[in-house]
Design a protein around this motif. Structure first.
Motif, mmCIF file in Angstrom:
data_model
loop_
_atom_site.group_PDB
_atom_site.id
_atom_site.type_symbol
_atom_site.label_atom_id
_atom_site.label_comp_id
_atom_site.label_asym_id
_atom_site.label_seq_id
_atom_site.Cartn_x
_atom_site.Cartn_y
_atom_site.Cartn_z
ATOM 1 N N ASP A 193 0.831 -1.207 0.000
ATOM 2 C CA ASP A 193 0.000 0.000 0.000
ATOM 3 C C ASP A 193 0.865 1.256 0.000
ATOM 4 O O ASP A 193 0.590 2.204 -0.734
ATOM 5 C CB ASP A 193 -0.922 0.019 1.221
ATOM 6 C CG ASP A 193 -1.993 -1.054 1.159
ATOM 7 O OD1 ASP A 193 -2.307 -1.537 0.060
ATOM 8 O OD2 ASP A 193 -2.520 -1.406 2.235
ATOM 9 N N ASN A 194 1.900 1.271 0.822
ATOM 10 C CA ASN A 194 2.756 2.454 0.896
ATOM 11 C C ASN A 194 3.640 2.612 -0.331
ATOM 12 O O ASN A 194 3.978 3.734 -0.703
ATOM 13 C CB ASN A 194 3.577 2.447 2.186
ATOM 14 C CG ASN A 194 2.720 2.755 3.391
ATOM 15 O OD1 ASN A 194 1.600 3.258 3.260
ATOM 16 N ND2 ASN A 194 3.214 2.446 4.567
ATOM 17 N N ILE A 195 4.014 1.516 -0.960
ATOM 18 C CA ILE A 195 4.742 1.606 -2.229
ATOM 19 C C ILE A 195 3.871 2.337 -3.252
ATOM 20 O O ILE A 195 4.336 3.241 -3.942
ATOM 21 C CB ILE A 195 5.141 0.205 -2.751
ATOM 22 C CG1 ILE A 195 6.213 -0.387 -1.843
ATOM 23 C CG2 ILE A 195 5.599 0.275 -4.210
ATOM 24 C CD1 ILE A 195 6.496 -1.861 -2.088
ATOM 25 N N HIS A 196 2.608 1.974 -3.305
ATOM 26 C CA HIS A 196 1.694 2.627 -4.246
ATOM 27 C C HIS A 196 1.479 4.091 -3.881
ATOM 28 O O HIS A 196 1.419 4.946 -4.775
ATOM 29 C CB HIS A 196 0.359 1.878 -4.305
ATOM 30 C CG HIS A 196 0.417 0.681 -5.190
ATOM 31 N ND1 HIS A 196 0.077 0.722 -6.519
ATOM 32 C CD2 HIS A 196 0.809 -0.587 -4.944
ATOM 33 C CE1 HIS A 196 0.244 -0.477 -7.054
ATOM 34 N NE2 HIS A 196 0.695 -1.291 -6.112
ATOM 35 N N ARG A 197 1.399 4.403 -2.600
ATOM 36 C CA ARG A 197 1.220 5.797 -2.175
ATOM 37 C C ARG A 197 2.436 6.638 -2.568
ATOM 38 O O ARG A 197 2.288 7.766 -3.074
ATOM 39 C CB ARG A 197 1.011 5.858 -0.661
ATOM 40 C CG ARG A 197 -0.309 5.264 -0.231
ATOM 41 C CD ARG A 197 -0.357 5.124 1.262
ATOM 42 N NE ARG A 197 -1.098 6.262 1.795
ATOM 43 C CZ ARG A 197 -1.468 6.367 3.044
ATOM 44 N NH1 ARG A 197 -1.139 5.447 3.925
ATOM 45 N NH2 ARG A 197 -2.152 7.403 3.455
ATOM 46 N N LEU A 198 3.634 6.101 -2.333
ATOM 47 C CA LEU A 198 4.854 6.820 -2.694
ATOM 48 C C LEU A 198 4.946 7.012 -4.207
ATOM 49 O O LEU A 198 5.266 8.100 -4.691
ATOM 50 C CB LEU A 198 6.086 6.085 -2.171
ATOM 51 C CG LEU A 198 6.293 6.132 -0.664
ATOM 52 C CD1 LEU A 198 7.314 5.090 -0.231
ATOM 53 C CD2 LEU A 198 6.722 7.534 -0.230
ATOM 54 N N ALA A 199 4.681 5.955 -4.950
ATOM 55 C CA ALA A 199 4.761 6.032 -6.411
ATOM 56 C C ALA A 199 3.776 7.060 -6.958
ATOM 57 O O ALA A 199 4.132 7.878 -7.814
ATOM 58 C CB ALA A 199 4.502 4.659 -7.018
#
Length: 74
Positions: A57-63
């Motif tokens: 989830d946080n990978i997607h938020r950062l991206a």
């Protein structure tokens, strides 16, 4: 949970370097990236230093905050 292996630590560090490079290339601060991603600034710093095992989830938020597809951070 067992401690992280060296390979896992290396993967986290490589991910963090890519996040930092994308952020710096965009000309934004950790604080601005954290705000755009809905994360804490200290968390973003820990990610960039490879100290965090980042969730999907946080990978997607950062991206999304960086304007990149998630795959570009790998």
């Amino acid at each position: 949970m067992p401690p992280a292996t060296q390979k896992q630590l290396d993967q986290r560090a490589a991910f963090g370097r890519r996040v930092r490079a994308a952020r710096v290339g965009r000309g934004t601060s950790q604080e601005a990236l954290a705000h755009d991603a809905g994360l804490d600034r200290s968390y973003v710093g820990q990610v960039e230093r490879g100290e965090r095992n980042v969730t999907l989830d946080n990978i997607h938020r950062l991206a999304e905050a960086l304007g990149l597809p998630p795959a570009d951070l790998f």
